[in-house]
Write an enzyme that holds these catalytic residues in place. Structure first.
Site, PDB file in Angstrom:
ATOM      1  N   ASP A   1      44.763  43.227  40.523  1.00  0.00           N
ATOM      2  CA  ASP A   1      45.434  42.732  41.716  1.00  0.00           C
ATOM      3  C   ASP A   1      46.098  41.390  41.372  1.00  0.00           C
ATOM      4  O   ASP A   1      45.915  40.846  40.276  1.00  0.00           O
ATOM      5  CB  ASP A   1      44.435  42.585  42.870  1.00  0.00           C
ATOM      6  CG  ASP A   1      45.093  42.739  44.239  1.00  0.00           C
ATOM      7  OD1 ASP A   1      46.304  42.451  44.351  1.00  0.00           O
ATOM      8  OD2 ASP A   1      44.408  43.141  45.188  1.00  0.00           O
TER       9      ASP A   1
ATOM     10  N   GLU B   1      45.220  40.558  54.804  1.00  0.00           N
ATOM     11  CA  GLU B   1      44.147  40.102  53.925  1.00  0.00           C
ATOM     12  C   GLU B   1      43.226  39.106  54.620  1.00  0.00           C
ATOM     13  O   GLU B   1      42.844  39.286  55.779  1.00  0.00           O
ATOM     14  CB  GLU B   1      44.749  39.581  52.612  1.00  0.00           C
ATOM     15  CG  GLU B   1      45.562  40.677  51.900  1.00  0.00           C
ATOM     16  CD  GLU B   1      46.043  40.295  50.528  1.00  0.00           C
ATOM     17  OE1 GLU B   1      45.237  39.782  49.731  1.00  0.00           O
ATOM     18  OE2 GLU B   1      47.237  40.523  50.227  1.00  0.00           O
TER      19      GLU B   1
END
Length: 687
Positions: free
Chosen positions: A338, A544
């Site tokens: 990521d 997020e």
């Protein structure tokens, strides 16, 4: 003199540029040539070497992929191999940087665009400029450009934005998600991009997590079923294909990315990037199964999670990345980190970067999303390889996987995007699919107060209708996060679509007066004698960790709007949210309640169902809690006591009603089949 020119400088240069080493017999023949034939010899030699270069295995699409990978890998230097393992952000890149460092991949992070008003042509030109940098390298290995197309091509202005995954889970419709995957792939490819960081196959076990809307469900089996989206994105794998081998069907498909490996949806208190505490059985039975299905369906890449499992960072977990995903599940695509994911291996992040590089590559990560400090990463990885901390076999494995995906998707044959598909972006057929998805994702939670007649479907012919709420006329709010910008947007100016208010106006009879006021007061409501009201409220966009919530409340002034409107007129409340939110305090005063999730650009789909042109059919893809004190609470838990259980959803059915002109039109009526709010439902009963 002829020997000196042809055998030393000229031939060395040709060898470097093509990867071809000349035969000694040919070289000896050149030595015997007279000076008068120098020009002809050089010309013929150049043509011969060029022809030989074109016939090398890795450039021949007729060769098996394995043979092409082996041939190309054998020609690559250490610098070229390490370059393939690097993915950098477009804002940090230039075509010259891509060429100089042999960069294997670029990406656009959330909101990273060629310019603030970028057209499809701007995207294509940008990607092609970077690609030309890759193609000008010695071996001409094309780079692969990736983007977060998580609910449509969501970074691109005027693209079709589909409902987020939590809504798609409520449809239970695997054919629909395949079609959404195919439409998304077509729009992504239309902008010159061949790689999408989707789907998210997290099993969200706590709605307090800020990424819960990216999860199809709290139920593992439902998430497994919805991995059919991969077949839409990549194409269906041919019969007889080897399991675990990546597959991309053609130029209108993209390489997909199953994420985030693994157990990102199980973190403590739903805190993003936190620790998941679970025994091995729980890990393998709840969080791992969607990866089984993704690998079987030929997913090209897998992205590793920021989170930890029992205290060990996933980006450094060799047992799960190499031992389980690669070895046990036989995944043959590549594993990608990521965004700055390897930095988070240490605390604080980036505090021992050389160790982070060592731990992540040794764990089995093949491509690293740097995305900005690529020079530091390259230098550290070269140091670790040179000093044998990382064996060359691990580098070759990583690069082989990356090349396998690139060959499989035809990137070597078609590296440059053209303008033939520009009209795919935001096309009407794709918007029609999105509108269908909105209709099927709506979940009817309440329809009429106890002992009263059902409220829905609403009559299209009414004297005066009130529409209220902060989310009724706000395209950004109904799309949610990961739309145009990373954190989404507010208002109607940033892209093209239909708000819920616009959908309502187009659905009602032309003689029905629609009054819109975001936050009306009691006097206004009482003085206007409204037939009924539609209140649209919910959460503001987030992504997020910015979406982590300990209270899960409707954004202000939403609760006050519900109280004011529903306390004075018959009302339907439509909730726009990425997860269940607190509604029990207002439930008694609400006449009808609809969970619309984050429907995307096609708000007309909400009106389609409110006014009875289509049925309510959606079922909760996750448990709707009474209070946050119950969390985490998932179907099957011993303390299961929801407000609305997993799988709940009232339905309607089309019937015939006489129109004003005397003809017959379809209208639905409420079936009235209620699911008990207090009985824990088994999976077989739900599905």
């Amino acid at each position: 003199m002829l020997y000196s020119c042809c055998s030393n400088s000229c031939l060395q240069q040709l060898s470097l540029s093509t990867g071809y080493s000349p035969d000694l017999r040919v070289l000896n023949m050149v030595r015997l040539m007279s000076m008068s034939y120098l020009g002809i010899v050089v010309l013929l030699w150049s043509l011969a070497v060029a022809a030989m270069a074109d016939n090398v295995k890795y450039k021949d699409p007729k060769q098996p992929v394995a043979a092409r990978v082996k041939d190309l890998l054998g020609r690559m230097t250490v610098d070229e191999k390490i370059g393939q393992m690097v993915q950098i952000e477009r804002i940090s890149a230039t075509p010259d940087i891509v060429r100089r460092y042999f960069i294997g991949s670029l990406l656009s992070g959330g909101g990273s665009v060629p310019n603030p008003h970028a057209t499809v042509a701007d995207w294509i030109n940008m990607v092609n400029d970077f690609q030309n940098g890759s193609l000008s390298t010695r071996l001409g290995i094309p780079m692969i450009y990736g983007i977060d197309a998580v609910h449509g091509h969501n970074n691109v202005i005027n693209a079709t934005i589909f409902p987020h995954n939590i809504g798609l889970g409520a449809t239970r419709d695997t054919d629909l998600v395949k079609r959404i995957g195919a439409a998304t792939a077509a729009e992504v490819r239309a902008t010159g991009i061949p790689y999408a960081f989707a789907p998210c196959i997290a099993v969200c076990r706590d709605p307090r997590w800020g990424r819960c809307y990216e999860s199809y469900s709290e139920d593992t089996k439902l998430v497994q079923n919805m991995t059919d989206v991969i077949q839409g994105l990549q194409g269906e794998i041919p019969k007889g294909s080897r399991l675990g081998v990546p597959y991309v069907a053609g130029k209108d498909k993209v390489a997909a990315c199953a994420k985030h490996f693994v157990a990102d949806g199980g973190t403590t208190r739903g805190i993003d990037e936190n620790n998941t505490v679970a025994n091995q059985h729980e890990l393998l039975s709840i969080h791992m199964p969607p990866y089984y299905d993704s690998v079987i369906k030929g997913v090209s890449t897998v992205m590793v999670s920021y989170s930890s499992w029992n205290g060990k960072r996933m980006h450094a977990n060799r047992d799960l990345i190499t031992g389980y995903l690669k070895d046990k599940l036989n995944f043959k695509g590549f594993v990608i980190s990521d965004w700055e994911g390897i930095d988070r291996i240490t605390s604080p992040p980036h505090s021992n970067y050389t160790y982070s590089v060592l731990a992540s590559i040794t764990a089995g990560i093949d491509m690293v999303m740097v995305p900005n400090n690529y020079i530091e990463f390259i230098n550290d990885l070269k140091y670790l390889v040179k000093n044998k901390f990382i064996p060359m076999d691990r580098i070759d494995d990583a690069v082989s996987r990356i090349l396998r995906v690139k060959f499989t998707m035809g990137l070597f044959e078609n590296p440059i995007a053209d303008f033939s598909k520009v009209n795919e972006v935001g096309s009407q057929p794709h918007r029609d699919i999105a509108r269908e998805a909105v209709r099927k994702s709506l979940v009817l939670l309440k329809n009429g107060k106890q002992g009263s007649e059902p409220v829905l479907p609403l009559p299209k012919r009414a004297s005066k209708v009130l529409v209220a709420g902060s989310h009724a006329d706000n395209l950004g709010y109904q799309c949610g996060g990961w739309t145009i910008g990373w954190q989404g947007f507010s208002g109607n100016a940033n892209t093209t679509g239909t708000t819920i208010l616009t959908g309502i106006k187009s659905a009602v009879d032309r003689n029905t007066e629609i009054s819109y006021m975001e936050n009306p007061n009691t006097d206004y409501i009482k003085s206007n004698n409204f037939s009924y009201a539609i209140v649209v409220v919910g959460e503001h966009p987030y992504t997020e960790m910015f979406g982590d919530s300990s209270n899960l409340t409707i954004a202000d002034p939403g609760p006050n709007i519900i109280r004011t409107v529903c306390g004075n007129v018959k009302c339907v409340v439509v909730i726009i949210s990425g997860r269940p939110v607190v509604v029990e305090p207002y439930l008694a005063m609400i006449d009808a309640l609809v969970a619309a999730w984050l429907p995307g650009t096609e708000g007309q789909g909400v009106a389609d169902v409110l006014f009875g042109d289509h049925e309510f059919s959606g079922k909760l893809s996750r448990t709707w809690f009474r209070s946050v004190d119950q969390l985490p609470m998932n179907v099957g838990d011993p303390h299961y006591d929801p407000l609305f259980p997993y799988g709940f959803g009232l339905t309607t059915k089309a019937v015939m009603e006489r129109s004003m002109s005397g003809g017959m039109v379809k209208r639905p009526f409420v079936l009235g089949v209620l699911v008990s709010l207090f009985i824990s439902l088994s999976l077989s009963q739900i599905l």
